[in-house]
Scaffold this active site. Sequence first.
Site, PDB file in Angstrom:
ATOM      1  N   ARG A 179      56.143  24.787   1.272  1.00  0.00           N
ATOM      2  CA  ARG A 179      57.483  24.177   1.253  1.00  0.00           C
ATOM      3  C   ARG A 179      58.116  24.297   2.637  1.00  0.00           C
ATOM      4  NH1 ARG A 179      62.410  25.701  -2.888  1.00  0.00           N
ATOM      5  NH2 ARG A 179      62.146  27.796  -2.015  1.00  0.00           N
ATOM      6  N   ASP A 463      66.663  34.534  -3.796  1.00  0.00           N
ATOM      7  CA  ASP A 463      66.547  33.851  -2.516  1.00  0.00           C
ATOM      8  C   ASP A 463      67.891  33.218  -2.194  1.00  0.00           C
ATOM      9  OD1 ASP A 463      66.725  31.470  -3.964  1.00  0.00           O
ATOM     10  OD2 ASP A 463      64.660  30.846  -3.575  1.00  0.00           O
TER      11      ASP A 463
END
Length: 563
Positions: A179, A463
């Site tokens: 990603r 996150d």
Amino acid sequence: MPGLHNTTPAMAQSYDTPEGVDIRGRYDPEFAAILTRDALAFVAGLQREFRGAVRYAMERRREAQRRYDAGELPRFDPSTRFVREGDWACAPVPPAIADRTVEITGPADPRKMVINALNSGAKVFMADFEDALAPTWENLMRGQVNLRDAVAGTISFRDAARGGRVYKLDERTAKLFVRPRGWHLPEAHVLIDGEPAIGCLVDFGLYFFHSHAAFRAGQGAGFDPFFYLPKMEHSREARIWNGVFERAERVAGIERGSIRATVLVETLPAVFQMDEILHELRDHSAGLNCGRWDYIFSYVKTFRAHPDRLLPDRALVGMAQHFMRSYSHLLIRTCHRRRVHAMGGMAAQIPIKDDAAANEAALELVRGDKLREVRAGHDGTWAAHPGLIPAIREVFEGHLGGKPNQIDAAAPVDAITEEDLIQPPRGARTVEGLRLNTRVGVQYLAAWLGGSGSVPLYNLMEDAATAEISRVQNWQWLRHGAVLDAGGVAVRATPELLARVVEEEMARVQAEVGAERFRRGRYAEAGRIFIRQCVAPELDDFLTLDAYGLMVVHHPRGTPSKL
């Protein structure tokens, strides 16, 4: 790549850059093997071809937000109705990734974590350069080194803290997805024609350049690298990615459609563009994913000027909420109609080692959430920790009965309307919710400023999405003077209340982490940034974008390595 070669001298103390490219990050010989002249020329070519389209797309994002602020609601685009109603399908799913029942995610660095994730028993490991990785120069470049070595099968790590234990890849590993960062994030250590590079093109370009041939021969089983694409809001942004993929394929001399990517649907505007996004990427698509934490953040951001759409405590904004359930069901229906994977959301729990009962209760929550996903039609799901993988695989594989996915399953027939997708969530708003947002937001931001983007907090692996939800919810409540429950007493959210909460929660954090760790960490700085963001007259688009300048360190050309 055919006709390309590495030209960086082994003992050089500055990077060998092509014309128009300037590297301002610290020199390191290991990084120089990634930042070769030819690799940088490839990245620069991407930047020069697509930077105008990216600028236009970012301005269109801002224009759309101005319309939402003025009262407009997101909706399906009438001009692309023919795409939504058309009878078309994406390219067939590559056999190498037909089974994606459980995927583990984590940052592309540290090295040991990458090895453990690939060995975890998951079907896929998504190596992250985005929300789970603090974008320091060292983190980004070490991440590129790690992934190059992982694709080559040579990655290993000797852990001095564990008596010299050596970590290396098992015979069978998870398939690797990568990603890159979102379109909005720059890479300030790399200048191209005098301006910061587009972060995602650096992430994609360096990884693709160094790894595509080995990946194709091994993990990809005849296909090129697989990607996850974050933060998109409109199909025009998918069109740019499709162009990037096609250019990369041409330069590498491989057939069109070799690269495959799954798009995270993690913004509210994107849920109204799912068919259009898949259509733009149809030769390169590997489906869609419910990025549900960022989706909640985007709901607040999109409706920041709408006092009738205040969220309850974020702990109450789960998949049982009507707008969240509708989003998931529409994603499944859209993907299966177009013959690609519909991936579920993150299980963020981490093992609770000192409390067996609490650990089992947490696992039971995970099982229940994953059973809901697979029954709804999801083909796979995400886990944040290897300890969750056996339980999740048991749930998915038990339901699928030996099939790799349920793309062929009949789609539900109930209609999902625009109103279903934006229905305000229900639940209480409390001072305790304000406290939790503050405590978690400050601790995450302190860790991020210190170089850690994946942070264990209160038995969850967090996150940047969690910090973003915490920040924008506090901002929303203060901006609109929300009435909060304080143990049966109604109080209004004000800057004065937040200041008191921050002071008290900072003291609590110090008590939890210890005075010495608190002193050495960046907690005080994080607290100042967080409170400034929460009381700002205008909501900043991204916390990480605002704070990114604090971790940019420019080094002059020729600065020697300190390692």
